[in-house]
Enzyme design. Structure first.
Site, PDB file in Angstrom:
ATOM      1  N   PHE A  79     -92.059  48.346  41.647  1.00  0.00           N
ATOM      2  CA  PHE A  79     -92.080  47.610  42.918  1.00  0.00           C
ATOM      3  C   PHE A  79     -93.408  46.878  43.099  1.00  0.00           C
ATOM      4  O   PHE A  79     -93.500  45.957  43.917  1.00  0.00           O
ATOM      5  CB  PHE A  79     -91.957  48.569  44.113  1.00  0.00           C
ATOM      6  N   ALA A  81     -96.438  44.579  43.412  1.00  0.00           N
ATOM      7  CA  ALA A  81     -96.596  43.129  43.271  1.00  0.00           C
ATOM      8  C   ALA A  81     -97.466  42.622  44.410  1.00  0.00           C
ATOM      9  O   ALA A  81     -97.611  43.278  45.442  1.00  0.00           O
ATOM     10  CB  ALA A  81     -95.235  42.432  43.332  1.00  0.00           C
ATOM     11  N   THR A 132     -86.985  39.206  42.994  1.00  0.00           N
ATOM     12  CA  THR A 132     -86.656  38.455  44.204  1.00  0.00           C
ATOM     13  C   THR A 132     -85.703  37.299  43.902  1.00  0.00           C
ATOM     14  O   THR A 132     -85.672  36.794  42.774  1.00  0.00           O
ATOM     15  CB  THR A 132     -87.961  37.905  44.818  1.00  0.00           C
ATOM     16  N   ASP A 133     -84.992  36.859  44.928  1.00  0.00           N
ATOM     17  CA  ASP A 133     -84.130  35.671  44.775  1.00  0.00           C
ATOM     18  C   ASP A 133     -84.962  34.386  44.678  1.00  0.00           C
ATOM     19  O   ASP A 133     -84.442  33.334  44.294  1.00  0.00           O
ATOM     20  CB  ASP A 133     -83.132  35.561  45.938  1.00  0.00           C
ATOM     21  N   GLU A 134     -86.264  34.476  45.020  1.00  0.00           N
ATOM     22  CA  GLU A 134     -87.077  33.259  45.057  1.00  0.00           C
ATOM     23  C   GLU A 134     -87.288  32.659  43.669  1.00  0.00           C
ATOM     24  O   GLU A 134     -87.669  31.501  43.543  1.00  0.00           O
ATOM     25  CB  GLU A 134     -88.413  33.540  45.763  1.00  0.00           C
ATOM     26  N   TYR A 158     -96.158  32.509  43.924  1.00  0.00           N
ATOM     27  CA  TYR A 158     -95.526  33.838  44.006  1.00  0.00           C
ATOM     28  C   TYR A 158     -94.246  33.886  43.176  1.00  0.00           C
ATOM     29  O   TYR A 158     -94.086  34.745  42.296  1.00  0.00           O
ATOM     30  CB  TYR A 158     -95.218  34.210  45.466  1.00  0.00           C
ATOM     31  N   LYS A 162     -93.311  36.004  39.719  1.00  0.00           N
ATOM     32  CA  LYS A 162     -92.203  36.960  39.625  1.00  0.00           C
ATOM     33  C   LYS A 162     -91.233  36.529  38.520  1.00  0.00           C
ATOM     34  O   LYS A 162     -90.707  37.364  37.775  1.00  0.00           O
ATOM     35  CB  LYS A 162     -91.460  37.070  40.967  1.00  0.00           C
TER      36      LYS A 162
HETATM   37  P1  NAD Z   1     -95.753  44.716  49.643  1.00  0.00           P
HETATM   38  O1  NAD Z   1     -96.730  43.607  49.481  1.00  0.00           O
HETATM   39  O2  NAD Z   1     -95.447  45.244  51.007  1.00  0.00           O
HETATM   40  O3  NAD Z   1     -96.219  45.988  48.773  1.00  0.00           O
HETATM   41  C1  NAD Z   1     -96.705  45.863  47.474  1.00  0.00           C
HETATM   42  C2  NAD Z   1     -97.315  47.199  47.066  1.00  0.00           C
HETATM   43  O4  NAD Z   1     -97.786  47.065  45.704  1.00  0.00           O
HETATM   44  C3  NAD Z   1     -98.539  47.589  47.903  1.00  0.00           C
HETATM   45  O5  NAD Z   1     -98.459  48.954  48.256  1.00  0.00           O
HETATM   46  C4  NAD Z   1     -99.723  47.328  46.986  1.00  0.00           C
HETATM   47  O6  NAD Z   1    -100.825  48.182  47.239  1.00  0.00           O
HETATM   48  C5  NAD Z   1     -99.099  47.585  45.625  1.00  0.00           C
HETATM   49  N1  NAD Z   1     -99.803  46.871  44.532  1.00  0.00           N
HETATM   50  C6  NAD Z   1    -100.181  45.572  44.509  1.00  0.00           C
HETATM   51  N2  NAD Z   1    -100.798  45.290  43.348  1.00  0.00           N
HETATM   52  C7  NAD Z   1    -100.781  46.434  42.604  1.00  0.00           C
HETATM   53  C8  NAD Z   1    -101.233  46.771  41.309  1.00  0.00           C
HETATM   54  N3  NAD Z   1    -101.857  45.864  40.537  1.00  0.00           N
HETATM   55  N4  NAD Z   1    -101.033  48.031  40.860  1.00  0.00           N
HETATM   56  C9  NAD Z   1    -100.421  48.966  41.638  1.00  0.00           C
HETATM   57  N5  NAD Z   1     -99.982  48.700  42.887  1.00  0.00           N
HETATM   58  C10 NAD Z   1    -100.149  47.441  43.364  1.00  0.00           C
HETATM   59  O7  NAD Z   1     -94.419  44.210  48.922  1.00  0.00           O
HETATM   60  P2  NAD Z   1     -92.890  44.539  49.256  1.00  0.00           P
HETATM   61  O8  NAD Z   1     -92.411  43.574  50.272  1.00  0.00           O
HETATM   62  O9  NAD Z   1     -92.749  45.996  49.494  1.00  0.00           O
HETATM   63  O10 NAD Z   1     -92.209  44.142  47.866  1.00  0.00           O
HETATM   64  C11 NAD Z   1     -92.016  45.122  46.839  1.00  0.00           C
HETATM   65  C12 NAD Z   1     -91.358  44.450  45.654  1.00  0.00           C
HETATM   66  O11 NAD Z   1     -90.106  43.895  46.033  1.00  0.00           O
HETATM   67  C13 NAD Z   1     -92.182  43.285  45.079  1.00  0.00           C
HETATM   68  O12 NAD Z   1     -92.072  43.323  43.672  1.00  0.00           O
HETATM   69  C14 NAD Z   1     -91.503  42.046  45.644  1.00  0.00           C
HETATM   70  O13 NAD Z   1     -91.658  40.943  44.778  1.00  0.00           O
HETATM   71  C15 NAD Z   1     -90.060  42.515  45.703  1.00  0.00           C
HETATM   72  N6  NAD Z   1     -89.221  41.876  46.739  1.00  0.00           N
HETATM   73  C16 NAD Z   1     -89.645  41.801  48.028  1.00  0.00           C
HETATM   74  C17 NAD Z   1     -88.811  41.241  48.995  1.00  0.00           C
HETATM   75  C18 NAD Z   1     -89.213  41.181  50.448  1.00  0.00           C
HETATM   76  O14 NAD Z   1     -88.485  40.590  51.259  1.00  0.00           O
HETATM   77  N7  NAD Z   1     -90.322  41.788  50.863  1.00  0.00           N
HETATM   78  C19 NAD Z   1     -87.548  40.751  48.630  1.00  0.00           C
HETATM   79  C20 NAD Z   1     -87.153  40.840  47.287  1.00  0.00           C
HETATM   80  C21 NAD Z   1     -87.993  41.428  46.356  1.00  0.00           C
HETATM   81  P1  TYD Z   2     -91.805  35.141  54.811  1.00  0.00           P
HETATM   82  O1  TYD Z   2     -91.513  36.305  55.691  1.00  0.00           O
HETATM   83  O2  TYD Z   2     -93.218  34.832  54.461  1.00  0.00           O
HETATM   84  O3  TYD Z   2     -90.906  35.324  53.495  1.00  0.00           O
HETATM   85  P2  TYD Z   2     -90.603  34.274  52.281  1.00  0.00           P
HETATM   86  O4  TYD Z   2     -91.529  33.117  52.387  1.00  0.00           O
HETATM   87  O5  TYD Z   2     -90.870  35.118  51.078  1.00  0.00           O
HETATM   88  O6  TYD Z   2     -89.157  33.890  52.442  1.00  0.00           O
HETATM   89  O7  TYD Z   2     -91.188  33.839  55.488  1.00  0.00           O
HETATM   90  C1  TYD Z   2     -89.808  33.766  55.806  1.00  0.00           C
HETATM   91  C2  TYD Z   2     -89.535  32.372  56.335  1.00  0.00           C
HETATM   92  O8  TYD Z   2     -90.207  32.228  57.590  1.00  0.00           O
HETATM   93  C3  TYD Z   2     -90.070  31.287  55.443  1.00  0.00           C
HETATM   94  O9  TYD Z   2     -89.155  30.194  55.455  1.00  0.00           O
HETATM   95  C4  TYD Z   2     -91.381  30.878  56.083  1.00  0.00           C
HETATM   96  C5  TYD Z   2     -91.123  31.138  57.559  1.00  0.00           C
HETATM   97  N1  TYD Z   2     -92.312  31.540  58.360  1.00  0.00           N
HETATM   98  C6  TYD Z   2     -92.597  30.869  59.548  1.00  0.00           C
HETATM   99  O10 TYD Z   2     -91.895  29.919  59.956  1.00  0.00           O
HETATM  100  N2  TYD Z   2     -93.689  31.276  60.265  1.00  0.00           N
HETATM  101  C7  TYD Z   2     -94.499  32.296  59.857  1.00  0.00           C
HETATM  102  O11 TYD Z   2     -95.494  32.610  60.537  1.00  0.00           O
HETATM  103  C8  TYD Z   2     -94.179  32.978  58.634  1.00  0.00           C
HETATM  104  C9  TYD Z   2     -95.030  34.113  58.133  1.00  0.00           C
HETATM  105  C10 TYD Z   2     -93.059  32.568  57.919  1.00  0.00           C
END
Ligand code: NAD
Ligand code: TYD
Length: 355
Positions: A79, A81, A132-134, A158, A162
């Site tokens: 996880f 990242a 991620t879907d991104e 980003y 990924k």
């Molecule tokens: P987050 O930023 O909340 O958490 C990331 C965690 O990784 C943190 O605890 C951080 O300390 C740790 N970390 C960062 N660099 C590190 C390293 N070099 N070694 C060890 N630990 C490290 O992220 P999240 O939103 O929980 O996302 C988790 C995963 O899911 C990521 O890989 C992200 O790409 C993927 N993801 C996130 C979303 C989303 O909507 N948040 C959606 C799809 C996929």
């Molecule tokens: P975000 O939560 O950063 O996720 P991601 O960019 O990975 O999809 O943003 C979600 C959407 O919301 C994205 O289209 C950017 C927009 N956004 C705003 O309009 N205002 C904000 O302050 C933030 C953080 C995001």
């Protein structure tokens, strides 16, 4: 046991809590504790012997190799990242280091460990990469949702980092036979979400009386999934996914950003009305757009449903209400994150437990 990376972040911490609620299998949680890592997320399992926290970097091969050799996990779930698009625009380097170079070093350590296992353990081992879907880039409004065969067209540092990590994971399967699984999930929301991302930022800013900054025209579309549904999908893919396959995970829930912000405002109007009787939506302000802003993401989640029988349990209506209620009930967590006090909190309350 399983070894998980990034388990102090938003999704990783939810996954650890969810895992221990469903299984007695121990979790080794390796996390660097960057600004996004918060051990307060795991306070409820502070005394649980099934959780072993290790502070460290996925790129530290000596550390990961010794953890693998000592604990002999049957699976590694990655996880960890750097996860915030806006931060990747301001400073891409950490994204390259952790998401690409770090994943490479982790794969190398895992490949070496996997090579030491007996035949049956080698066959059953899994490396699950959370993506991620991104990576698929941006959809036009008339295009079908992303399937697993959609071309990779990442647009931000980003998503490019990924995408690169996904390619490395794929290559370790095809070249070395490592039994890998990759999940590509849409935007998550829910408890413990760091308030730099859209939904938690809007909740926190609304309650603090601050502006609600909507980028550009607010018509960008994301496909939102409640975080525990992502956790259940990962558990399902780990249990039954076919090695070498990727699985798209999403909530069939496309919504423009402005609709999300209005929904959050409406829930707050109901649950915590403003003292002056006005509506939270009056705090919405439009700000300059994100450079290279992807217009639309949407996930075709049929493969994970048909092949593995996974479906989300929450609708957006139920998930967003739970989320807003969680933030209202956890104002101390929010203020610790905002003041940076969560780092002191770790030292004061958790330091001795960190092994
Ligand atoms: P987050 O930023 O909340 O958490 C990331 C965690 O990784 C943190 O605890 C951080 O300390 C740790 N970390 C960062 N660099 C590190 C390293 N070099 N070694 C060890 N630990 C490290 O992220 P999240 O939103 O929980 O996302 C988790 C995963 O899911 C990521 O890989 C992200 O790409 C993927 N993801 C996130 C979303 C989303 O909507 N948040 C959606 C799809 C996929
Ligand atoms: P975000 O939560 O950063 O996720 P991601 O960019 O990975 O999809 O943003 C979600 C959407 O919301 C994205 O289209 C950017 C927009 N956004 C705003 O309009 N205002 C904000 O302050 C933030 C953080 C995001």
């Amino acid at each position: 046991m399983i070894l998980l990376t990034g388990g102090a972040g938003f999704i990783g911490a939810n996954f650890v809590l969810d895992w221990l609620a469903h299984s007695d299998e121990t979790v080794i949680n390796l996390d660097k504790l960057t600004y996004a890592g918060n051990l307060e997320n795991l306070a409820s399992i502070a005394d649980d012997p099934r959780h072993i926290f290790v502070q460290g970097d996925i790129g530290d091969t000596l550390l990961t190799s010794s953890l693998l050799a000592r604990h002999q996990p049957r699976a590694v779930l990655n996880f960890a990242a750097e996860s915030h698009v806006d931060r990747s625009i301001h400073g891409p380097e950490d994204f390259i280091q952790t998401n690409i170079v770090g994943t490479f070093h982790l794969l190398e350590a895992v490949r070496a460990y996997w090579g030491t296992l007996a035949a049956e353990a080698r066959r059953d081992f899994r490396f699950l990469h959370v993506s991620t879907d991104e990576v698929y880039g941006s959809l036009r409004s008339d295009e079908p949702a992303f399937s697993e065969t959609h071309a990779y067209e990442p647009n931000s540092p980003y998503s490019a980092s990924k995408a690169a990590s996904d390619h490395l994971v794929r290559a370790y399967h095809h070249t070395y036979g490592l039994p890998v699984l990759t999940t590509n999930c849409s935007n998550n929301y829910g408890p413990y979400h760091f308030p730099e991302k859209l939904i938690p930022l809007m909740i926190v800013n609304a309650l603090a009386g601050r502006p609600l900054p909507v980028y550009g025209d607010g018509q960008q579309i994301r496909d939102w999934l409640y975080v525990t549904d992502h956790c259940s999908a990962i558990r399902r893919v780990l249990a039954a996914g076919r090695p070498g396959q990727t699985y798209n995970v999403g909530g069939w829930n496309e919504k423009p950003n402005l609709d999300i912000v209005h929904t959050v405002c409406g829930l707050l109007d109901e649950l915590r009305p403003r003292a002056d009787g006005k509506r939270y939506s009056e705090q919405i302000t439009t700000v300059a757009d994100r450079p290279g802003h992807d217009r639309r993401y949407a996930i075709d989640a049929r493969k994970v449903e048909v092949e593995l029988g996974w479906k989300p349990a929450e609708t957006f209506a139920t998930g967003i209400r739970k989320t807003v209620l969680w933030y209202l009930d956890n104002q101390q967590w929010v203020s610790n994150v905002q003041s940076g006090a969560y780092r002191d909190w770790v030292a004061r309350n958790y330091g001795e437990r960190v092994r």
